[in-house]
Design a protein around this motif. Sequence first.
Motif, PDB file in Angstrom:
ATOM      1  N   LYS A  78     -49.927  11.303  46.525  1.00  0.00           N
ATOM      2  CA  LYS A  78     -50.904  11.614  45.480  1.00  0.00           C
ATOM      3  C   LYS A  78     -50.193  12.102  44.213  1.00  0.00           C
ATOM      4  CE  LYS A  78     -54.615  12.733  48.718  1.00  0.00           C
ATOM      5  NZ  LYS A  78     -55.420  11.527  48.430  1.00  0.00           N
ATOM      6  N   TRP A  79     -49.159  12.912  44.385  1.00  0.00           N
ATOM      7  CA  TRP A  79     -48.365  13.392  43.260  1.00  0.00           C
ATOM      8  C   TRP A  79     -47.582  12.245  42.624  1.00  0.00           C
ATOM      9  CZ3 TRP A  79     -47.419  16.143  39.323  1.00  0.00           C
ATOM     10  CH2 TRP A  79     -46.146  16.478  38.873  1.00  0.00           C
ATOM     11  N   LEU A  80     -46.918  11.435  43.435  1.00  0.00           N
ATOM     12  CA  LEU A  80     -46.150  10.319  42.904  1.00  0.00           C
ATOM     13  C   LEU A  80     -47.058   9.308  42.212  1.00  0.00           C
ATOM     14  CD1 LEU A  80     -43.636   9.722  45.846  1.00  0.00           C
ATOM     15  CD2 LEU A  80     -43.228  10.944  43.692  1.00  0.00           C
ATOM     16  N   GLY A  81     -48.243   9.097  42.763  1.00  0.00           N
ATOM     17  CA  GLY A  81     -49.189   8.190  42.131  1.00  0.00           C
ATOM     18  C   GLY A  81     -49.651   8.699  40.775  1.00  0.00           C
ATOM     19  N   ALA A  82     -49.913  10.011  40.686  1.00  0.00           N
ATOM     20  CA  ALA A  82     -50.313  10.592  39.399  1.00  0.00           C
ATOM     21  C   ALA A  82     -49.203  10.443  38.369  1.00  0.00           C
ATOM     22  CB  ALA A  82     -50.689  12.065  39.584  1.00  0.00           C
ATOM     23  N   LEU A  83     -47.953  10.658  38.779  1.00  0.00           N
ATOM     24  CA  LEU A  83     -46.826  10.484  37.852  1.00  0.00           C
ATOM     25  C   LEU A  83     -46.718   9.037  37.384  1.00  0.00           C
ATOM     26  CD1 LEU A  83     -44.035  12.683  39.492  1.00  0.00           C
ATOM     27  CD2 LEU A  83     -45.332  13.191  37.411  1.00  0.00           C
ATOM     28  N   ASP A  84     -46.830   8.087  38.300  1.00  0.00           N
ATOM     29  CA  ASP A  84     -46.735   6.673  37.923  1.00  0.00           C
ATOM     30  C   ASP A  84     -47.822   6.294  36.924  1.00  0.00           C
ATOM     31  OD1 ASP A  84     -44.525   6.240  39.508  1.00  0.00           O
ATOM     32  OD2 ASP A  84     -45.660   5.382  41.187  1.00  0.00           O
ATOM     33  N   ARG A  85     -49.052   6.724  37.193  1.00  0.00           N
ATOM     34  CA  ARG A  85     -50.153   6.390  36.285  1.00  0.00           C
ATOM     35  C   ARG A  85     -49.958   7.069  34.936  1.00  0.00           C
ATOM     36  NH1 ARG A  85     -52.898   8.092  40.657  1.00  0.00           N
ATOM     37  NH2 ARG A  85     -54.038   9.694  39.495  1.00  0.00           N
ATOM     38  N   ASP A 119     -49.734   5.438  31.291  1.00  0.00           N
ATOM     39  CA  ASP A 119     -50.608   5.885  30.192  1.00  0.00           C
ATOM     40  C   ASP A 119     -49.811   6.180  28.935  1.00  0.00           C
ATOM     41  OD1 ASP A 119     -52.904   5.705  31.718  1.00  0.00           O
ATOM     42  OD2 ASP A 119     -52.973   7.840  32.211  1.00  0.00           O
ATOM     43  N   ARG A 120     -48.614   6.746  29.103  1.00  0.00           N
ATOM     44  CA  ARG A 120     -47.813   7.131  27.940  1.00  0.00           C
ATOM     45  C   ARG A 120     -47.501   5.943  27.039  1.00  0.00           C
ATOM     46  NH1 ARG A 120     -44.479  11.798  27.905  1.00  0.00           N
ATOM     47  NH2 ARG A 120     -43.692  10.888  25.983  1.00  0.00           N
ATOM     48  N   LYS A 121     -47.504   4.722  27.603  1.00  0.00           N
ATOM     49  CA  LYS A 121     -47.237   3.538  26.787  1.00  0.00           C
ATOM     50  C   LYS A 121     -48.316   3.332  25.732  1.00  0.00           C
ATOM     51  CE  LYS A 121     -44.940   1.275  30.696  1.00  0.00           C
ATOM     52  NZ  LYS A 121     -45.011   0.154  31.683  1.00  0.00           N
ATOM     53  N   VAL A 122     -49.533   3.845  26.002  1.00  0.00           N
ATOM     54  CA  VAL A 122     -50.632   3.728  25.046  1.00  0.00           C
ATOM     55  C   VAL A 122     -50.289   4.453  23.749  1.00  0.00           C
ATOM     56  CG1 VAL A 122     -53.064   4.311  24.644  1.00  0.00           C
ATOM     57  CG2 VAL A 122     -52.309   3.493  26.887  1.00  0.00           C
ATOM     58  N   LEU A 123     -49.485   5.496  23.845  1.00  0.00           N
ATOM     59  CA  LEU A 123     -49.148   6.282  22.664  1.00  0.00           C
ATOM     60  C   LEU A 123     -48.298   5.508  21.675  1.00  0.00           C
ATOM     61  CD1 LEU A 123     -48.390   9.726  24.331  1.00  0.00           C
ATOM     62  CD2 LEU A 123     -50.404   9.089  23.009  1.00  0.00           C
ATOM     63  N   ASP A 124     -47.690   4.421  22.120  1.00  0.00           N
ATOM     64  CA  ASP A 124     -46.881   3.621  21.212  1.00  0.00           C
ATOM     65  C   ASP A 124     -47.729   2.761  20.281  1.00  0.00           C
ATOM     66  OD1 ASP A 124     -44.582   4.614  22.384  1.00  0.00           O
ATOM     67  OD2 ASP A 124     -44.493   3.004  23.874  1.00  0.00           O
ATOM     68  N   VAL A 176     -58.003  10.048  23.834  1.00  0.00           N
ATOM     69  CA  VAL A 176     -57.633  11.353  24.362  1.00  0.00           C
ATOM     70  C   VAL A 176     -56.131  11.562  24.392  1.00  0.00           C
ATOM     71  CG1 VAL A 176     -59.749  11.683  25.693  1.00  0.00           C
ATOM     72  CG2 VAL A 176     -57.827  10.476  26.725  1.00  0.00           C
ATOM     73  N   LEU A 177     -55.367  10.519  24.669  1.00  0.00           N
ATOM     74  CA  LEU A 177     -53.918  10.688  24.717  1.00  0.00           C
ATOM     75  C   LEU A 177     -53.348  10.964  23.337  1.00  0.00           C
ATOM     76  CD1 LEU A 177     -52.770   7.987  27.289  1.00  0.00           C
ATOM     77  CD2 LEU A 177     -52.748  10.467  27.567  1.00  0.00           C
ATOM     78  N   HIS A 178     -53.878  10.302  22.306  1.00  0.00           N
ATOM     79  CA  HIS A 178     -53.410  10.567  20.949  1.00  0.00           C
ATOM     80  C   HIS A 178     -53.794  11.980  20.510  1.00  0.00           C
ATOM     81  CE1 HIS A 178     -53.055   6.191  21.056  1.00  0.00           C
ATOM     82  NE2 HIS A 178     -52.236   6.286  20.022  1.00  0.00           N
ATOM     83  N   ASP A 179     -54.998  12.404  20.866  1.00  0.00           N
ATOM     84  CA  ASP A 179     -55.417  13.780  20.553  1.00  0.00           C
ATOM     85  C   ASP A 179     -54.538  14.783  21.286  1.00  0.00           C
ATOM     86  OD1 ASP A 179     -57.417  12.710  19.006  1.00  0.00           O
ATOM     87  OD2 ASP A 179     -58.996  12.985  20.506  1.00  0.00           O
ATOM     88  N   TRP A 180     -54.232  14.499  22.543  1.00  0.00           N
ATOM     89  CA  TRP A 180     -53.365  15.367  23.350  1.00  0.00           C
ATOM     90  C   TRP A 180     -51.979  15.468  22.716  1.00  0.00           C
ATOM     91  CZ3 TRP A 180     -49.474  13.413  27.045  1.00  0.00           C
ATOM     92  CH2 TRP A 180     -48.942  14.413  27.889  1.00  0.00           C
ATOM     93  N   ARG A 181     -51.426  14.324  22.321  1.00  0.00           N
ATOM     94  CA  ARG A 181     -50.115  14.352  21.684  1.00  0.00           C
ATOM     95  C   ARG A 181     -50.153  15.150  20.381  1.00  0.00           C
ATOM     96  NH1 ARG A 181     -47.382   8.814  19.769  1.00  0.00           N
ATOM     97  NH2 ARG A 181     -49.181   8.904  18.353  1.00  0.00           N
TER      98      ARG A 181
END
Length: 210
Positions: free
Chosen positions: A43-50, A54-59, A71-76
């Motif tokens: 469950k932890w490894l799956g959350a990290l992979d996802r 997701d971080r690729k969206v920030l590009d 939400v990811l852009h707002d978070w960043r």
Amino acid sequence: MPRCALAAATLLCGLLITLPSEASPPLFGAHETRSENLRPFQKWLGALDRHFSDRKVLDGPCMPSGLERCVLHDWRGFLESLQRLDRRAQVEAINKFVNDHPYVTDLVNWGMDDYWETPREFLERSGDCEDYAIAKFLSLRFLGFDNDSLRIVVLKDLNLQIYHAVLAVYLDGDILALDNQIKTVVSTERIRHYRPIYSINERFWWLHRQ
């Protein structure tokens, strides 16, 4: 006060393996033993992979449509606003930001008893105790905190007799607890009613014994 329960006891039945010697200061006064084998923690490894997907969206640009939120852009943007603060101030700001989200059980959010969310999933839906801890962990990692200074801790709340999860941050010779059940950041030395079961980061996990 919000409550959360994890299937920690069931999970630990599969973790009775030979572990290396102790290598880190103990949490909540417990002895600990470290292992590099993260395979039981899917469950932890799956959350990290996802999350790293997701971080690729920030590009790319934020292009909301309908009710969709970037939400990811707002978070960043929020995290970047903290970059000039000192480490303790960053920890306190992230703890407050994440704790301000409402508590929602996995059963309501995902139709299952135990699901470990990414920060994006948490920001979109809120979550339960381990989801608060994960959002704090990966927020601090974004700000440059070393992996070795952070651990998600699964524990037993001896007052409420439930399983719970918090983030532990090793900072300035202290171990700080970032807990969705406590508004402020506190030293783990001040918390007497938590019994750690295991803790984990991106490289290791630790089994805790009293």
